[in-house]
Design a protein around this motif. Structure first.
Motif, PDB file in Angstrom:
ATOM      1  N   LYS A   1      35.644  48.553 -34.382  1.00 22.28           N
ATOM      2  CA  LYS A   1      36.907  47.831 -34.223  1.00 22.28           C
ATOM      3  C   LYS A   1      37.631  47.774 -35.558  1.00 22.28           C
ATOM      4  O   LYS A   1      37.036  48.044 -36.614  1.00 22.28           O
TER       5      LYS A   1
ATOM      6  N   ASN B   1      31.498  43.196 -29.698  1.00 21.75           N
ATOM      7  CA  ASN B   1      32.808  43.745 -29.382  1.00 21.75           C
ATOM      8  C   ASN B   1      33.320  43.139 -28.090  1.00 21.75           C
ATOM      9  O   ASN B   1      32.685  42.258 -27.514  1.00 21.75           O
ATOM     10  N   GLU B   2      34.454  43.628 -27.622  1.00 22.51           N
ATOM     11  CA  GLU B   2      35.130  43.021 -26.475  1.00 22.51           C
ATOM     12  C   GLU B   2      34.345  43.153 -25.179  1.00 22.51           C
ATOM     13  O   GLU B   2      34.415  42.282 -24.323  1.00 22.51           O
ATOM     14  N   THR B   3      33.620  44.258 -25.026  1.00 23.35           N
ATOM     15  CA  THR B   3      32.864  44.449 -23.787  1.00 23.35           C
ATOM     16  C   THR B   3      31.375  44.582 -24.095  1.00 23.35           C
ATOM     17  O   THR B   3      30.988  45.014 -25.184  1.00 23.35           O
ATOM     18  N   GLU B   4      30.577  44.245 -23.130  1.00 28.09           N
ATOM     19  CA  GLU B   4      29.125  44.379 -23.276  1.00 28.09           C
ATOM     20  C   GLU B   4      28.738  45.839 -23.454  1.00 28.09           C
ATOM     21  O   GLU B   4      27.865  46.171 -24.260  1.00 28.09           O
ATOM     22  N   GLU B   5      29.408  46.723 -22.735  1.00 28.06           N
ATOM     23  CA  GLU B   5      29.130  48.153 -22.834  1.00 28.06           C
ATOM     24  C   GLU B   5      29.376  48.666 -24.259  1.00 28.06           C
ATOM     25  O   GLU B   5      28.556  49.396 -24.817  1.00 28.06           O
ATOM     26  N   GLN B   6      30.497  48.285 -24.850  1.00 27.25           N
ATOM     27  CA  GLN B   6      30.818  48.710 -26.217  1.00 27.25           C
ATOM     28  C   GLN B   6      29.811  48.128 -27.214  1.00 27.25           C
ATOM     29  O   GLN B   6      29.342  48.813 -28.113  1.00 27.25           O
ATOM     30  N   THR B   7      29.480  46.869 -27.042  1.00 21.79           N
ATOM     31  CA  THR B   7      28.515  46.221 -27.928  1.00 21.79           C
ATOM     32  C   THR B   7      27.163  46.914 -27.853  1.00 21.79           C
ATOM     33  O   THR B   7      26.520  47.154 -28.883  1.00 21.79           O
TER      34      THR B   7
ATOM     35  N   ARG C   1      26.605  50.080 -27.052  1.00 26.60           N
ATOM     36  CA  ARG C   1      26.734  51.378 -27.717  1.00 26.60           C
ATOM     37  C   ARG C   1      26.593  51.220 -29.228  1.00 26.60           C
ATOM     38  O   ARG C   1      25.923  52.005 -29.894  1.00 26.60           O
TER      39      ARG C   1
ATOM     40  N   GLN D   1      24.783  38.654 -29.126  1.00 26.25           N
ATOM     41  CA  GLN D   1      25.837  39.144 -28.235  1.00 26.25           C
ATOM     42  C   GLN D   1      25.207  40.005 -27.138  1.00 26.25           C
ATOM     43  O   GLN D   1      25.835  40.284 -26.132  1.00 26.25           O
TER      44      GLN D   1
END
Length: 120
Positions: A19, A64-70, A72, A99
């Protein structure tokens, strides 16, 4: 005869995230730069061949904003940790680590529990 030296690697607050930079308390947080800096640290440590173990003192990611991004981002940093050689790596969980759900996080960090118990 001199006592043998104990050498280990210590790192804290990687806080990697894909980010944009953010100004925080008069300091710029450079989230995307964290992983390349840590990878450089790993390369240095593995070239030494004299470290008995490694300790990470928490906040491996920022979240990050989404669990998927976090997730990764967590996998990216865990991949860097996997390159360490010569000894085990012990992680301390930080608030940013959480998180990710513990049941997902602990296996990724090879932690049997959210704390360690050392005995002689």
């Amino acid at each position: 005869m001199a006592d043998p030296e104990l050498r280990f690697g210590l790192v804290s607050d990687i806080q990697y995230a894909d980010k944009d930079n953010r100004l925080m308390m008069e300091m710029v947080r450079r989230y995307r730069e964290a992983l390349p800096k840590f990878e450089s640290c790993v390369a240095d440590w593995t070239s030494r061949n004299d470290l008995a173990f490694y300790v990470h003192l928490g906040d491996i990611i920022d979240g990050n904003e989404t669990e998927e991004q976090t997730l990764r981002e967590l996998h990216d940093v865990v991949t860097a940790f996997a390159r360490l050689k010569g000894g085990p790596c012990y992680h301390v969980l930080g608030n940013h680590c959480l998180q990710v759900a513990r049941e997902v996080l602990l296996p990724l960090l090879n932690m049997p529990s959210s704390y360690y118990d050392f005995s002689a």
